[in-house]
Design a protein around this motif. Structure first.
Motif, PDB file in Angstrom:
ATOM      1  N   UNK A 118       0.829  -1.209   0.000  1.00 27.68           N
ATOM      2  CA  UNK A 118       0.000   0.000   0.000  1.00 27.68           C
ATOM      3  C   UNK A 118       0.860   1.255   0.000  1.00 27.68           C
ATOM      4  N   UNK A 119       1.794   1.348   0.956  1.00 28.56           N
ATOM      5  CA  UNK A 119       2.589   2.565   1.075  1.00 28.56           C
ATOM      6  C   UNK A 119       3.528   2.798  -0.094  1.00 28.56           C
ATOM      7  N   UNK A 120       4.225   1.757  -0.543  1.00 29.13           N
ATOM      8  CA  UNK A 120       5.148   1.926  -1.659  1.00 29.13           C
ATOM      9  C   UNK A 120       4.416   2.232  -2.954  1.00 29.13           C
ATOM     10  N   UNK A 121       3.236   1.661  -3.134  1.00 27.24           N
ATOM     11  CA  UNK A 121       2.458   1.951  -4.345  1.00 27.24           C
ATOM     12  C   UNK A 121       2.000   3.402  -4.359  1.00 27.24           C
ATOM     13  N   UNK A 122       1.480   3.880  -3.247  1.00 26.18           N
ATOM     14  CA  UNK A 122       1.030   5.271  -3.188  1.00 26.18           C
ATOM     15  C   UNK A 122       2.196   6.242  -3.339  1.00 26.18           C
ATOM     16  N   UNK A 123       3.299   5.961  -2.656  1.00 28.69           N
ATOM     17  CA  UNK A 123       4.455   6.855  -2.737  1.00 28.69           C
ATOM     18  C   UNK A 123       5.075   6.834  -4.128  1.00 28.69           C
ATOM     19  N   UNK A 124       5.185   5.662  -4.729  1.00 30.07           N
ATOM     20  CA  UNK A 124       5.745   5.585  -6.072  1.00 30.07           C
ATOM     21  C   UNK A 124       4.884   6.270  -7.100  1.00 30.07           C
ATOM     22  N   UNK A 125       3.569   6.130  -6.979  1.00 31.71           N
ATOM     23  CA  UNK A 125       2.670   6.814  -7.918  1.00 31.71           C
ATOM     24  C   UNK A 125       2.740   8.322  -7.743  1.00 31.71           C
ATOM     25  N   UNK A 126       2.810   8.783  -6.497  1.00 33.30           N
ATOM     26  CA  UNK A 126       2.873  10.229  -6.262  1.00 33.30           C
ATOM     27  C   UNK A 126       4.180  10.819  -6.799  1.00 33.30           C
ATOM     28  N   UNK A 127       5.288  10.135  -6.610  1.00 31.55           N
ATOM     29  CA  UNK A 127       6.573  10.659  -7.076  1.00 31.55           C
ATOM     30  C   UNK A 127       6.698  10.638  -8.590  1.00 31.55           C
ATOM     31  N   UNK A 128       6.023   9.725  -9.243  1.00 28.55           N
ATOM     32  CA  UNK A 128       6.175   9.593 -10.693  1.00 28.55           C
ATOM     33  C   UNK A 128       5.096  10.301 -11.490  1.00 28.55           C
ATOM     34  N   UNK A 129       3.891  10.461 -10.931  1.00 22.39           N
ATOM     35  CA  UNK A 129       2.765  10.970 -11.713  1.00 22.39           C
ATOM     36  C   UNK A 129       2.187  12.288 -11.217  1.00 22.39           C
ATOM     37  N   UNK A 130       2.478  12.689  -9.999  1.00 18.29           N
ATOM     38  CA  UNK A 130       1.896  13.910  -9.450  1.00 18.29           C
ATOM     39  C   UNK A 130       2.948  15.006  -9.412  1.00 18.29           C
ATOM     40  N   UNK A 131       2.501  16.208  -9.646  1.00 20.09           N
ATOM     41  CA  UNK A 131       3.384  17.373  -9.603  1.00 20.09           C
ATOM     42  C   UNK A 131       3.145  18.124  -8.289  1.00 20.09           C
TER      43      UNK A 131
END
Length: 306
Positions: A118-131
């Motif tokens: 859960x945590x790594x998926x959310x953090x990885x998505x935020x770092x790669x797709x969110x500005x």
């Protein structure tokens, strides 16, 4: 008089007489062809690597199956036991509460695997797709934590867990490993490999961040999630130093810590120690056998089709 040749039939072109024989031989093998000598070298290297990786495991398994009358310190090692027996596994269970220790390790592993997924998926998505502001700084901090060994931060982790009142608890053992920096970077690279145009098309269609994550991101990174789950489970199951520091009640010991009682009690009988090691190894085999199927399936289904 002219000679008519069939255009659909290939015409054999003889080699240039000036071409060296070795060069002509390589050209006949093809671009991706491998010579017999190279094949032999490759198989020898693979056999050597297999011997290094699988050899200790097979020797430990053989030691756990050897009877009490067999000598395991012979000059010529014998891999196959002459008197195979499973009695050592029963003696391990009779000597220490191995099933209670295994249940404690399983609880810690489930918390660590769930937190990392859960945590790594959310953090990885935020770092790669969110500005957002300081995104590059946060990514640099994750990279910096990979340089530090775990022993550097173990004191601060223990102080934090103790101040939270989680000392001598299984949750306190699992808390520091519930989000790993390496797993975050793995998920970051997995989400980053997806085409940006897919996200842009989803935004145009009115999809919000959670919809983009659930319906676009997650189906494409199932393979990486399986890798994260395997790494997190193995790390939590095999961890010895951190549970030894946090836990003081023997009833809450994990399996790796509890097996030390076996090693101290039967230091002159390595058969029982080998049997306890194999008992601890069985759950890792089961998890890997289950997750590798989802790994290959996720890689195949996660491909972006044009």
């Amino acid at each position: 008089m002219s000679i008519v040749t069939d255009p659909a039939r290939p015409v054999a072109v003889p080699d240039d007489p000036g071409t060296p024989p070795r060069r002509r031989r390589r050209s006949t093998l093809g671009f991706n062809s491998v010579s017999p000598t190279e094949k032999v070298v490759r198989y020898l290297l693979l056999a050597f690597v297999l011997l290094i990786t699988i050899g200790p495991f097979l020797w430990q398994l053989s030691t756990s199956l050897k009877g009490s009358g067999e000598d395991i310190y012979t000059r010529i090692p014998r891999l196959l036991p002459s008197q195979p027996t499973f009695s050592h596994y029963g003696e391990v269970a009779d000597t220490i509460p191995v099933w209670d220790y295994m249940r404690n390790s399983l609880q810690v592993a489930v918390l660590v695997v769930g937190g990392n997924i859960v945590g790594s998926t959310l953090a990885g998505f935020a770092l790669s797709r969110l500005e957002f502001r300081f995104r590059k700084i946060v990514l640099g901090l994750f990279l910096a934590t990979l340089v530090l060994p775990g022993e550097v931060t173990i004191i601060s982790q223990y102080v934090t867990v103790r101040e939270l009142g989680l000392a001598n608890t299984l949750f306190g053992v699992a808390l520091p490993g519930m989000i790993g920096a390496l797993n975050v970077l793995l998920m970051y690279n997995a989400f980053r490999s997806l085409p940006v145009e897919v996200d842009q098309a989803a935004v145009v269609d009115g999809a919000n961040v959670w919809q983009r994550l659930l319906y676009i991101g997650l189906p494409s990174v199932r393979g990486t999630i399986s890798v994260v789950a395997i790494f997190a489970f193995i790390g939590a199951w095999d961890d010895f130093l951190w549970p030894l520091i946090v836990l003081t009640d023997p009833d809450k010991y994990t399996l790796t810590v509890g097996l030390q009682y076996l090693s101290g009690t039967f230091s002159n009988n390595p058969r029982l120690i080998a049997a306890g090691t194999m008992i601890a190894f069985i759950p890792i085999v089961i998890v890997f056998a289950v997750c590798q199927r989802f790994f290959f399936k996720g890689v195949e289904e996660g491909a972006v089709k044009g």
